[in-house]
Design an enzyme around this catalytic site. Structure first.
Site, short mmCIF file in Angstrom:
data_model
loop_
_atom_site.label_atom_id
_atom_site.label_comp_id
_atom_site.label_asym_id
_atom_site.label_seq_id
_atom_site.Cartn_x
_atom_site.Cartn_y
_atom_site.Cartn_z
N HIS A 155 7.44 -7.21 -2.16
CA HIS A 155 7.32 -6.64 -0.81
C HIS A 155 8.34 -7.27 0.14
O HIS A 155 8.22 -7.15 1.36
CB HIS A 155 5.92 -6.92 -0.22
CG HIS A 155 4.78 -6.29 -0.96
ND1 HIS A 155 4.82 -5.01 -1.45
CD2 HIS A 155 3.53 -6.76 -1.24
CE1 HIS A 155 3.65 -4.73 -2.02
NE2 HIS A 155 2.87 -5.77 -1.92
N SER A 179 -4.97 2.99 3.84
CA SER A 179 -5.13 2.29 2.56
C SER A 179 -5.28 0.78 2.80
O SER A 179 -6.13 0.11 2.21
CB SER A 179 -3.90 2.59 1.69
OG SER A 179 -3.96 1.89 0.49
N GLY A 224 -5.66 7.77 -3.41
CA GLY A 224 -4.37 8.31 -3.82
C GLY A 224 -3.99 9.61 -3.13
O GLY A 224 -3.28 10.43 -3.70
N TYR A 249 6.56 8.41 -1.65
CA TYR A 249 5.25 8.53 -2.30
C TYR A 249 4.80 9.99 -2.35
O TYR A 249 4.33 10.49 -3.38
CB TYR A 249 4.25 7.67 -1.53
CG TYR A 249 2.80 7.73 -1.97
CD1 TYR A 249 2.26 6.72 -2.77
CD2 TYR A 249 1.97 8.77 -1.58
CE1 TYR A 249 0.92 6.76 -3.15
CE2 TYR A 249 0.64 8.82 -1.96
CZ TYR A 249 0.12 7.81 -2.75
OH TYR A 249 -1.20 7.87 -3.13
N LYS A 256 0.80 -1.24 0.00
CA LYS A 256 0.00 0.00 0.00
C LYS A 256 0.83 1.28 0.00
O LYS A 256 0.39 2.32 0.48
CB LYS A 256 -1.02 0.04 1.17
CG LYS A 256 -1.80 -1.22 1.44
CD LYS A 256 -2.23 -1.97 0.21
CE LYS A 256 -3.20 -1.25 -0.67
NZ LYS A 256 -3.41 -2.03 -1.94
N SER A 257 2.03 1.18 -0.54
CA SER A 257 2.93 2.34 -0.52
C SER A 257 3.18 2.95 -1.91
O SER A 257 4.01 3.85 -2.04
CB SER A 257 4.28 1.93 0.08
OG SER A 257 4.10 1.42 1.37
N GLY A 258 2.48 2.41 -2.94
CA GLY A 258 2.69 2.96 -4.28
C GLY A 258 3.29 1.96 -5.25
O GLY A 258 3.88 2.35 -6.26
N ALA A 264 0.69 8.57 -15.75
CA ALA A 264 0.91 8.10 -14.37
C ALA A 264 0.10 8.90 -13.36
O ALA A 264 0.31 8.75 -12.16
CB ALA A 264 2.40 8.16 -14.04
N THR A 265 -0.84 9.74 -13.84
CA THR A 265 -1.70 10.43 -12.87
C THR A 265 -2.67 9.42 -12.27
O THR A 265 -2.97 8.39 -12.89
CB THR A 265 -2.53 11.56 -13.51
OG1 THR A 265 -3.44 10.97 -14.44
CG2 THR A 265 -1.66 12.60 -14.20
N1 LIG Z 1 -1.05 7.29 -9.79
C1 LIG Z 1 -1.21 7.25 -8.47
N2 LIG Z 1 -1.15 8.40 -7.75
C2 LIG Z 1 -1.32 8.37 -6.42
N3 LIG Z 1 -1.59 7.27 -5.70
C3 LIG Z 1 -1.67 6.10 -6.37
C4 LIG Z 1 -1.47 6.02 -7.77
N4 LIG Z 1 -1.60 4.73 -8.14
C5 LIG Z 1 -1.88 4.03 -7.02
N5 LIG Z 1 -1.92 4.84 -5.96
C6 LIG Z 1 -2.26 4.50 -4.57
O1 LIG Z 1 -1.34 3.59 -4.01
C7 LIG Z 1 -2.04 2.79 -3.02
C8 LIG Z 1 -1.85 1.33 -3.35
O2 LIG Z 1 -0.52 1.00 -3.10
P1 LIG Z 1 0.05 -0.40 -3.60
O3 LIG Z 1 0.09 -0.36 -5.08
O4 LIG Z 1 1.41 -0.43 -2.97
O5 LIG Z 1 -0.85 -1.46 -3.09
C9 LIG Z 1 -3.50 3.20 -3.07
O6 LIG Z 1 -3.65 4.19 -2.07
P2 LIG Z 1 -5.05 4.57 -1.39
O7 LIG Z 1 -5.69 3.32 -0.92
O8 LIG Z 1 -4.69 5.50 -0.28
O9 LIG Z 1 -5.85 5.26 -2.45
C10 LIG Z 1 -3.60 3.76 -4.47
O10 LIG Z 1 -4.68 4.61 -4.68
C1 LIG Z 2 -0.83 -9.64 -7.78
C2 LIG Z 2 -0.85 -10.42 -6.53
C3 LIG Z 2 -1.05 -9.57 -5.33
C4 LIG Z 2 0.05 -9.16 -4.65
C5 LIG Z 2 -0.11 -8.41 -3.51
C6 LIG Z 2 -1.39 -8.08 -3.07
O1 LIG Z 2 -1.63 -7.37 -1.96
S1 LIG Z 2 -0.57 -6.68 -1.08
O2 LIG Z 2 0.14 -5.70 -1.93
O3 LIG Z 2 0.36 -7.69 -0.55
O4 LIG Z 2 -1.32 -6.02 0.00
C7 LIG Z 2 -2.46 -8.48 -3.76
C8 LIG Z 2 -2.31 -9.23 -4.90
#
Ligand SMILES: Nc1ncnc2c1ncn2[C@@H]1O[C@H](COP(=O)(O)O)[C@@H](OP(=O)(O)O)[C@H]1O
Ligand SMILES: CCc1ccc(OS(=O)(=O)O)cc1
Length: 259
Positions: free
Chosen positions: A101, A131, A254, A186, A46-48, A220-221
């Site tokens: 990860h 997130s 995001g 991020y 959940k870090s991008g 990438a927006t």
């Molecule tokens: N182009 C972008 N700009 C900003 N945030 C983005 C983005 N693409 C993905 N994210 C955000 O990155 C998080 C997901 O992280 P990951 O890919 O590591 O699982 C989500 O955060 P939120 O749940 O806060 O919206 C998602 O919306």
């Molecule tokens: C594409 C498989 C996958 C990988 C990771 C996921 O979640 S998390 O990023 O570990 O929270 C979900 C699906």
């Protein structure tokens, strides 16, 4: 469905999602052969991750940039330890791009000898936790977060995929001299997408023309990724990962509240 106690697989002190990971792969991780031109995106969940996946897909593949190719970012840059599409990593043409990860201490030893490049993306832990809370309530295989107070305890205790946020970030940062690594925040990526793309492409030694940079920054927006089926993970979440409801997306809000 509540997958409490069943969805986490603890291997050498680190929590994996049990059904996406292959035990044999984990056992042999250390010896996985790293090539000099491999590139890894590494994050705490959940870090991008998928954002950086899209940026690298746009940097490396002209057909992704000009939209003549319809390949998902997951196919271009598979998850290393969650190889859900059974990509043949060993016969993949170079440069191989992965996302992961993994904590620093579990990565293949070849990475520690500064072979290959790593882009480590980190994010304000409160936003990561928020997130993650929504994601856990959305994904079938994860344990539902219930209320935030309950989830916060799990998050702080490291009883989530990825274990403790702080250990993950600190581990990579403290061992940064063992790797060829670029740290990206991020919040900085959010504040200045263009500079972030340039920083990443310089680190990767990828020459880009002005038009290419524009195309990458634009695609990438958050909004453009939301509507790009190659990058928004909607189909993956629905058909491969599994959602509890029809609502909810990987690209949720995001927002960047800052440290
Ligand atoms: N182009 C972008 N700009 C900003 N945030 C983005 C983005 N693409 C993905 N994210 C955000 O990155 C998080 C997901 O992280 P990951 O890919 O590591 O699982 C989500 O955060 P939120 O749940 O806060 O919206 C998602 O919306
Ligand atoms: C594409 C498989 C996958 C990988 C990771 C996921 O979640 S998390 O990023 O570990 O929270 C979900 C699906």
């Amino acid at each position: 469905m509540d997958n409490k106690d069943t969805y986490l697989l603890n291997f050498k002190g680190y929590n994996f999602e049990s059904s996406f990971v292959d035990a044999d792969f984990l056992e042999n991780l250390d010896d996985f052969e790293i090539r000099d031109d491999d590139v890894f995106i590494i994050t705490f969940p959940k870090s991008g991750t998928i954002w950086t996946q899209q940026i690298l897909s746009l940097i490396y593949f002209e057909g992704h940039r000009n939209r003549t190719e319809d390949l998902s970012t997951l196919d271009r840059i598979p998850f290393f330890e969650y190889n859900i599409r059974k990509t043949d990593f060993l016969n993949r043409p170079s440069p191989r791009l992965f996302c992961s990860h993994l904590p620093y201490y579990l990565v293949p030893k070849g990475l520690k000898s500064k072979k290959a490049k790593i882009i480590y993306v980190y994010r304000n832990p409160k936003d990561v936790m928020t997130s993650y809370f929504h994601f856990s309530n959305l994904v079938v295989r994860f344990e539902a977060g219930n209320d935030m107070e309950h989830f916060m305890k799990r998050f702080l205790d490291g009883n989530v995929v990825g274990s403790r946020w702080f250990d993950h970030v600190r581990g990579w940062y403290e061992h940064r001299h063992d790797f060829s690594i670029l740290f990206m925040m991020y919040e900085e990526m959010k504040k200045d997408r263009r500079s972030s793309v340039l920083k990443i492409s310089r680190f990767l030694e990828k020459e880009l023309g002005e038009e290419d940079v524009e195309a990458i920054v634009e695609q990438a927006t958050f909004q453009n990724m939301q509507s790009d089926p190659r990058a928004n993970y909607d189909e993956i979440l629905k058909y491969e990962v599994g959602k509890r409801t029809d609502e909810g997306h990987f690209l949720r809000k995001g927002d960047a509240q800052g440290f």
